[in-house]
Design a protein around this motif. Structure first.
Motif, PDB file in Angstrom:
ATOM      1  N   LEU A   1     -15.919  55.500 129.077  1.00 27.72           N
ATOM      2  CA  LEU A   1     -15.247  55.350 127.814  1.00 27.72           C
ATOM      3  C   LEU A   1     -15.979  54.152 127.185  1.00 27.72           C
ATOM      4  N   GLY A   2     -15.724  54.323 125.848  1.00 29.82           N
ATOM      5  CA  GLY A   2     -16.569  53.061 124.827  1.00 29.82           C
ATOM      6  C   GLY A   2     -15.997  51.796 124.868  1.00 29.82           C
ATOM      7  N   CYS A   3     -14.722  51.729 124.447  1.00 24.40           N
ATOM      8  CA  CYS A   3     -14.096  50.645 124.441  1.00 24.40           C
ATOM      9  C   CYS A   3     -12.344  50.787 124.399  1.00 24.40           C
ATOM     10  N   VAL A   4     -11.883  50.498 125.508  1.00 22.45           N
ATOM     11  CA  VAL A   4     -10.513  50.782 125.839  1.00 22.45           C
ATOM     12  C   VAL A   4      -9.806  49.548 125.500  1.00 22.45           C
ATOM     13  N   GLY A   5      -8.740  49.636 124.449  1.00 20.94           N
ATOM     14  CA  GLY A   5      -8.067  48.556 124.063  1.00 20.94           C
ATOM     15  C   GLY A   5      -6.502  49.046 124.323  1.00 20.94           C
ATOM     16  N   LEU A   6      -5.356  48.289 124.031  1.00 26.21           N
ATOM     17  CA  LEU A   6      -4.144  48.489 124.252  1.00 26.21           C
ATOM     18  C   LEU A   6      -3.359  48.939 123.026  1.00 26.21           C
ATOM     19  N   ARG A   7      -2.988  50.082 122.763  1.00 21.05           N
ATOM     20  CA  ARG A   7      -2.285  50.531 121.540  1.00 21.05           C
ATOM     21  C   ARG A   7      -0.938  51.292 121.881  1.00 21.05           C
ATOM     22  N   ASN A   8      -0.358  50.767 122.953  1.00 14.66           N
ATOM     23  CA  ASN A   8       1.007  51.130 123.502  1.00 14.66           C
ATOM     24  C   ASN A   8       2.128  50.387 122.785  1.00 14.66           C
ATOM     25  N   GLN A   9       3.197  50.847 122.838  1.00  8.99           N
ATOM     26  CA  GLN A   9       4.392  50.196 122.288  1.00  8.99           C
ATOM     27  C   GLN A   9       4.596  48.893 122.666  1.00  8.99           C
ATOM     28  N   TYR A  10       4.822  47.861 121.834  1.00  3.81           N
ATOM     29  CA  TYR A  10       4.975  46.485 122.122  1.00  3.81           C
ATOM     30  C   TYR A  10       3.706  45.497 122.057  1.00  3.81           C
ATOM     31  N   TRP A  11       2.899  46.196 123.002  1.00  4.69           N
ATOM     32  CA  TRP A  11       1.589  45.466 123.284  1.00  4.69           C
ATOM     33  C   TRP A  11       0.154  45.828 122.051  1.00  4.69           C
ATOM     34  N   GLY A  12       0.336  47.072 121.549  1.00  2.00           N
ATOM     35  CA  GLY A  12      -0.727  47.182 120.812  1.00  2.00           C
ATOM     36  C   GLY A  12      -0.937  46.498 119.685  1.00  2.00           C
ATOM     37  N   PHE A  13       0.170  46.237 118.946  1.00  2.00           N
ATOM     38  CA  PHE A  13      -0.083  45.601 117.550  1.00  2.00           C
ATOM     39  C   PHE A  13      -0.531  44.194 117.621  1.00  2.00           C
ATOM     40  N   ALA A  14      -0.587  43.637 118.832  1.00  2.39           N
ATOM     41  CA  ALA A  14      -1.231  42.169 118.920  1.00  2.39           C
ATOM     42  C   ALA A  14      -2.748  42.553 118.786  1.00  2.39           C
ATOM     43  N   PHE A  15      -3.510  43.555 118.870  1.00  2.00           N
ATOM     44  CA  PHE A  15      -4.769  43.884 118.554  1.00  2.00           C
ATOM     45  C   PHE A  15      -5.138  44.251 117.299  1.00  2.00           C
ATOM     46  N   TRP A  16      -3.952  44.580 116.279  1.00  2.00           N
ATOM     47  CA  TRP A  16      -4.517  44.598 115.114  1.00  2.00           C
ATOM     48  C   TRP A  16      -4.508  43.377 114.176  1.00  2.00           C
ATOM     49  N   TYR A  17      -3.726  42.413 115.011  1.00  2.00           N
ATOM     50  CA  TYR A  17      -3.734  40.969 114.163  1.00  2.00           C
ATOM     51  C   TYR A  17      -5.250  40.475 113.919  1.00  2.00           C
ATOM     52  N   PRO A  18      -6.182  40.516 114.846  1.00  2.00           N
ATOM     53  CA  PRO A  18      -7.299  39.806 114.446  1.00  2.00           C
ATOM     54  C   PRO A  18      -8.115  40.580 113.343  1.00  2.00           C
ATOM     55  N   ARG A  19      -8.127  41.953 113.303  1.00  2.00           N
ATOM     56  CA  ARG A  19      -8.623  42.747 112.301  1.00  2.00           C
ATOM     57  C   ARG A  19      -8.070  42.307 110.941  1.00  2.00           C
ATOM     58  N   TYR A  20      -6.678  42.136 110.848  1.00  2.00           N
ATOM     59  CA  TYR A  20      -6.155  41.703 109.552  1.00  2.00           C
ATOM     60  C   TYR A  20      -6.202  40.426 109.296  1.00  2.00           C
ATOM     61  N   LEU A  21      -6.132  39.684 110.176  1.00  2.00           N
ATOM     62  CA  LEU A  21      -6.307  37.869 109.953  1.00  2.00           C
ATOM     63  C   LEU A  21      -7.685  37.696 109.242  1.00  2.00           C
ATOM     64  N   SER A  22      -8.814  38.365 109.457  1.00  2.00           N
ATOM     65  CA  SER A  22     -10.040  38.312 108.991  1.00  2.00           C
ATOM     66  C   SER A  22     -10.417  38.700 107.714  1.00  2.00           C
ATOM     67  N   MET A  23      -9.354  39.037 106.995  1.00  2.00           N
ATOM     68  CA  MET A  23      -9.487  40.043 105.627  1.00  2.00           C
ATOM     69  C   MET A  23      -9.684  38.833 104.525  1.00  2.00           C
TER      70      MET A  23
END
Length: 549
Positions: free
Chosen positions: A277-299
């Motif tokens: 698998l290429g890059c496995v992140g967490l996208r499940n309920q409660y945990w996934g959105f934490a990995f959205w933050y860095p993409r948004y914060l760097s905008m």
């Protein structure tokens, strides 16, 4: 889940330590205390004197093992001031015989398991130096916030010190359950921003993790950061892989500067038909959105904030939509069931060599990079979240989340003694001694932690540099009043965008609408005050890209 939505699902903490619970061991009183009352002046005068193994000038700290001196402290250090303060309170009859702490299961071992061999437990050490017992009330981490509010609102007042999630600090402070301790900071001068022993990130870390509305409420005791990328160094260094990658993408395979480059690497190594698998992140309920933050914060520079200074949501914007599009697109390079994958699936998948890269938290190396996992042992390296070019500036942002914390109970009878215990616990030398103990799951976050041989060995030398870098770039998650409603709205809409039920634009629009309703519920004036006090405390660091376009 940690937020209590579904307790049947295994949490990261449960998976990693299987709810580590060490059988309670009460500190045994010394022969001296059998004949001299614990609260007497004579007892306090002898407290430091009778403790063998202290280096000259030191008044406290661990003893009994080689190298203990580096964790010991004098009267002019943060931990020493706390111990001296407690001894004085004890002598004046203003300290309790016992302080009651709410703690999550995975913290118990730090207090009750002696480490290294020859050392006393943390509870025993504190009792020996102050004559005050520590009672731990083991509480499921997902229930701490609910239980502490109930404890306060019902007037039960069972605790002196609460356990918290730091991202919930705004709501918990607003409930009235937490004691604002500004006066004690001025009086006892903790070392939290000290250039040698303080928190990494200094004032930025303290202001975003320990304050709400400009006042001190929380104590930072856990370095949780969802911004680590673990990659297969053995794959990246293969000549054929490097040659094929450059031919396909036009740049040398290396640690990416940007989110687009991260996507290239994820796409290149994604070979599910070959078991990779290429890059496995967490996208499940409660945990996934934490990995959205860095993409948004760097905008944006210095940061893409969640709310403007008038309390208006900023996510229903080009920045929010693009971050959400990237977040959903990354699902292409994960397992087909990624939307439900949690720690129990992600951690071992990387350990078995089934992933070229994972997007996760700081402690995969602590628990998985070992001889029990020969497919990847010694073959993994890390980097922190990528970034993007904004108006000629290279902006990278990470985030802390959710992080175990501590707080003084408003209904407790001994707020000053409670504060002093927590200043002692969070002082540089003591906290490093605590997190070097593998019996618990609190993670490092102090400057002194990352030069400690025990901590470095546990988290691996290659990960220490990344860890420091991640903390230095960390902005807060949403942690203003109303946090749980804001968080739940974002979580649900990101899931719907990730599975294709909504477009990124619709997901951000719907989230913003719910956020506006929550702001009104909280009270616009109070909410604006909280936002305006927090936004200036965010990081401003700028980096230089390493990859030439």
């Amino acid at each position: 889940m940690k937020n209590g939505k579904n307790h049947k699902k295994i949490t990261r903490r449960q998976f990693l330590d299987k709810s580590v619970k060490v059988s309670a061991g009460l500190a045994v009183a010394s022969v001296t205390s059998s004949f001299i009352p614990i609260g007497s002046d004579r007892f306090l005068a002898l407290a430091a004197e009778k403790k063998k193994g202290l280096a000259p000038g030191m008044i406290g700290g661990p003893t009994g093992f080689e190298g203990a001196e580096k964790y010991q402290y004098g009267p002019d250090e943060s931990a020493g001031r706390a111990i001296e303060g407690l001894r004085k309170l004890k002598a004046d009859g203003k300290a309790p015989k016992k302080l009651v702490l709410m703690v999550p299961p995975g913290e118990v071992g730090h207090w009750e398991n002696p480490h290294p061999p020859g050392a006393k437990t943390l509870k025993e050490m504190f009792f020996q130096e102050t004559g005050i017992e520590v009672e731990l009330v083991d509480t499921i981490d997902t229930e701490m916030g609910k239980k502490l509010v109930q404890d306060y609102q019902t007037g039960t007042n069972s605790y002196d010190i609460y356990g918290t999630w730091q991202n919930e600090l705004g709501d918990l402070a607003r409930s009235g359950a937490l004691f604002a301790y500004d006066e004690f900071v001025d009086k006892y001068k903790p070392d939290w921003t000290d250039s040698k022993t303080g928190y990494i990130g200094g004032a930025v870390t303290v202001n975003t993790m320990m304050k709400s509305g400009g006042h001190y409420y929380g104590f930072h005791v856990d370095g949780d950061y969802p911004c680590f990328y673990y990659y297969r160094k053995d794959l990246w260094e293969k000549p054929k892989e490097r040659k094929d990658f450059k031919a396909r993408y036009g740049w040398e395979l290396q640690v990416p500067d940007t989110w687009d480059q991260l996507r290239d690497i994820s796409e290149f190594f994604h070979r599910p038909d070959k078991g990779l698998l290429g890059c496995v992140g967490l996208r499940n309920q409660y945990w996934g959105f934490a990995f959205w933050y860095p993409r948004y914060l760097s905008m944006a520079y210095p940061n893409q904030y969640y709310f403007d200074n008038n309390g208006e949501p900023l996510i229903d914007s080009d920045a929010g939509i693009k971050a959400t599009e990237e977040y959903a697109d990354s699902m292409k390079f994960m397992h087909k069931d990624a939307i439900t994958w949690g720690w129990a699936e992600q951690y071992p998948a990387m350990a078995k060599g089934e992933c070229a890269m994972i997007e996760t938290f700081q402690n995969w190396s602590k628990f998985m990079d070992n001889p029990d996992n020969p497919a990847v042992y010694g073959k993994v390296r890390t980097f922190g979240s990528p970034g993007r070019m904004i108006d000629g500036k290279y902006i990278r942002r990470t985030v802390w989340w959710p992080a175990i914390g501590k707080a003084i109970a408003t209904g407790g009878k001994y707020p000053e003694a409670s504060y002093l215990l927590l200043q002692w616990l969070t002082s540089g030398k003591v906290f490093t001694f605590v997190v070097a103990n593998p019996a618990g799951y609190l993670d490092p976050c102090r400057l002194t932690d990352f030069t400690d041989p025990g901590v470095v060995k546990s988290y691996k030398p290659y990960n220490v540099k990344t860890y420091v870098d991640v903390i230095e770039h960390a902005a807060p998650p949403i942690n203003v009043p109303g946090v749980l409603e804001f968080q739940n709205a974002l979580d649900q809409n990101l899931i719907e965008a990730a599975i294709g039920k909504k477009t990124a634009a619709q997901a951000m629009k719907d989230t913003a609408l719910k956020w506006k309703k929550t702001v009104q519920k909280v009270g616009k004036d109070k909410f604006i005050e909280a936002v305006q006090s927090q936004n200036p405390a965010w990081p401003t660091v700028i980096d230089q890209p390493k990859i030439k376009a």
